[in-house]
Design a protein around this motif. Structure first.
Motif, short mmCIF file in Angstrom:
data_model
loop_
_atom_site.label_atom_id
_atom_site.label_comp_id
_atom_site.label_asym_id
_atom_site.label_seq_id
_atom_site.Cartn_x
_atom_site.Cartn_y
_atom_site.Cartn_z
N THR A 108 0.82 -1.21 0.00
CA THR A 108 0.00 0.00 0.00
C THR A 108 0.85 1.26 0.00
O THR A 108 0.67 2.17 -0.83
CB THR A 108 -0.94 0.01 1.23
OG1 THR A 108 -1.82 -1.11 1.16
CG2 THR A 108 -1.75 1.29 1.27
N GLN A 145 -9.33 -2.91 1.48
CA GLN A 145 -9.73 -1.77 0.66
C GLN A 145 -8.53 -0.90 0.30
O GLN A 145 -8.46 -0.38 -0.81
CB GLN A 145 -10.77 -0.91 1.37
CG GLN A 145 -11.27 0.21 0.47
CD GLN A 145 -12.38 1.04 1.07
OE1 GLN A 145 -12.72 0.89 2.24
NE2 GLN A 145 -12.95 1.93 0.28
N ALA A 148 -6.74 -2.13 -2.57
CA ALA A 148 -7.48 -1.72 -3.78
C ALA A 148 -7.23 -0.25 -4.09
O ALA A 148 -7.03 0.13 -5.25
CB ALA A 148 -8.96 -1.99 -3.59
N SER A 150 -4.63 1.59 -3.33
CA SER A 150 -3.27 1.79 -3.85
C SER A 150 -3.19 1.40 -5.32
O SER A 150 -2.46 2.02 -6.11
CB SER A 150 -2.25 0.99 -3.02
OG SER A 150 -2.44 -0.41 -3.16
N LEU A 151 -3.95 0.38 -5.72
CA LEU A 151 -3.99 -0.04 -7.12
C LEU A 151 -4.70 1.00 -7.99
O LEU A 151 -4.27 1.27 -9.12
CB LEU A 151 -4.67 -1.40 -7.25
CG LEU A 151 -3.85 -2.61 -6.76
CD1 LEU A 151 -4.73 -3.85 -6.68
CD2 LEU A 151 -2.66 -2.86 -7.68
N THR A 152 -5.78 1.59 -7.47
CA THR A 152 -6.46 2.62 -8.26
C THR A 152 -5.59 3.87 -8.39
O THR A 152 -5.67 4.59 -9.39
CB THR A 152 -7.83 3.01 -7.64
OG1 THR A 152 -7.65 3.45 -6.29
CG2 THR A 152 -8.78 1.83 -7.67
N SER A 171 -7.63 -1.04 -12.59
CA SER A 171 -8.88 -0.75 -11.89
C SER A 171 -9.68 -2.03 -11.65
O SER A 171 -10.26 -2.22 -10.57
CB SER A 171 -9.72 0.25 -12.68
OG SER A 171 -9.06 1.49 -12.80
N ALA A 174 -8.00 -3.93 -8.92
CA ALA A 174 -8.37 -3.33 -7.64
C ALA A 174 -9.74 -3.83 -7.19
O ALA A 174 -9.96 -4.13 -6.01
CB ALA A 174 -8.36 -1.81 -7.74
N ALA A 181 -14.03 -0.77 -5.53
CA ALA A 181 -13.03 -0.11 -6.37
C ALA A 181 -13.50 0.03 -7.82
O ALA A 181 -12.98 0.88 -8.55
CB ALA A 181 -11.70 -0.88 -6.32
N TYR A 302 -11.47 6.51 -2.68
CA TYR A 302 -10.78 6.25 -3.94
C TYR A 302 -10.47 7.56 -4.67
O TYR A 302 -9.50 7.63 -5.43
CB TYR A 302 -11.63 5.35 -4.85
CG TYR A 302 -11.79 3.94 -4.32
CD1 TYR A 302 -10.77 3.01 -4.46
CD2 TYR A 302 -12.95 3.56 -3.66
CE1 TYR A 302 -10.91 1.72 -3.97
CE2 TYR A 302 -13.11 2.28 -3.16
CZ TYR A 302 -12.08 1.36 -3.32
OH TYR A 302 -12.21 0.08 -2.82
#
Length: 362
Positions: A108, A145, A148, A150-152, A171, A174, A181, A302
């Motif tokens: 993260t 979450q 998720a 950090s991926l977005t 996305s 995520a 997400a 997000y």
């Protein structure tokens, strides 16, 4: 709480020291700040006790029930596929739940620091917003979450570069960690809408109207994701967070006003500026909607976490040095005040108090 106060003091001291430096010294001190803050945040979150964080015990229990990829279907009805694969891979390496906490924190924070370092004009200021606006502390509570999120954030960097396929893939990935997400995909079609100084008022009005009519949209969301219906049925949970919703919405309203003011003063067709504006508007609208239902506050994260870069990027556009200091100081003061109000008056909102290290007793 003392350890978090100490963290805040250290970060502030290093930040003020950064301001006093110019040229190469400023660059070097900035790198030192990023390294020291990164290590500090990783140690505090990754090496915390197994009950620090509101949802941490649940994730620890889930991890203790898997021995590896053979247990991929454990908690199938509770956790998304991506997270189940993630925890099973970690379980193949180590059965110690501390390993789950450390790797989750590492992933993260690494992704977020990449965002700050590459796409923020003032990376150390981004860290301030990340910590003082409680994003950091929430990451210890909402492990799945925030993976998720950090991926977005990484997906957002690809959208800036107009790498749409990579944005969609990240996305969706995520969303496999946390279903909520998928809402971030809405940024893709919105990114094609022209944003001008004069027409922005129509979008602001539409966003606020949507937020005020959110109760109907909430029913649609629950049909799409039934497992979150419990958040709406728990009256106590909602009432306890009512004050927090107002406070949260007020702060992000201030952030959007600053971003909107600077955009109006220095309009730009730059892709990054446009996307940061859209995300700030959507984030504020969702936070406003969360006053009617706390579930939306989590969804809004997000978008609002992008304020960690959009605020310093907006501030960097101000021509007057005095204006920069005034705006930056006001924003920082609000962030610190928000942080301190929660820690001193509503410490349980943070979700990380009492804090203890590793296996020490709280």
């Amino acid at each position: 709480m003392d350890i978090f106060i100490l963290l805040s003091v250290v970060l502030l001291f290093m930040g003020f020291y950064q301001i006093t430096k110019q040229g190469k010294e400023n660059l070097n001190s900035g790198r030192i700040f990023m390294i020291v803050s990164f290590v500090s945040l990783i140690i505090l979150s990754g090496c915390r006790g197994l009950t620090v964080g509101t949802d941490t015990p649940m994730f620890v229990r889930g991890f203790s029930k898997v021995d590896g990829l053979a247990d991929i279907n454990v908690y199938e009805n509770r956790f998304e596929l991506g997270y189940r694969i993630f925890q099973c891979i970690l379980a193949e390496i180590s059965e110690d739940p501390h390993f789950l906490l450390f790797v989750s924190s590492l992933v993260t924070i690494v992704f977020l620091y990449i965002l700050f370092y590459k796409y923020s004009d003032i990376p150390w200021y981004s860290v301030f917003v990340f910590v003082f606006m409680m994003f950091y502390y929430n990451s210890m509570c909402l492990i799945r979450q925030y993976l998720a999120i950090s991926l977005t954030c990484m997906a957002f960097t690809f959208l800036i570069e107009k790498k749409y396929a990579k944005f969609i893939v990240l996305s969706i990935l995520a969303g496999l960690f946390h279903t909520s997400a998928f809402v971030f995909l809405i940024i893709l079609p919105i990114s094609f809408i022209p944003l001008k100084k004069k027409n922005r008022f129509y979008f602001i009005g539409a966003a606020i109207a949507a937020a005020l009519l959110i109760e109907r949209l909430m029913r649609v969301l629950i049909r799409l994701v039934p497992k979150y219906a419990g958040y709406l049925k728990s009256e106590n949970y909602f009432l306890q967070n009512k004050l927090g919703s107002f406070l949260n919405a007020a702060v992000f309203l201030l952030f959007f006003i600053v971003i909107d003011y600077i955009y109006a003063k220095y309009p730009s067709d730059d892709e990054r500026t446009k996307l940061e504006y859209w995300v700030a508007l959507i984030g504020f609208a969702i936070k406003l909607a969360s006053i009617q239902g706390w579930i939306f506050s989590r969804v809004g994260t997000y978008f609002t976490i992008i304020c960690c870069i959009s605020l310093p990027n907006a501030l960097s556009k101000l021509k007057s040095r005095n204006d920069k200091y005034i705006f930056a100081s006001v924003i920082l003061f609000c962030c610190i005040a928000y942080n301190m109000v929660i820690f001193f008056f509503r410490p349980y909102w943070s979700g990380v108090i009492p804090y203890y290290f590793w296996n020490q007793l709280p």
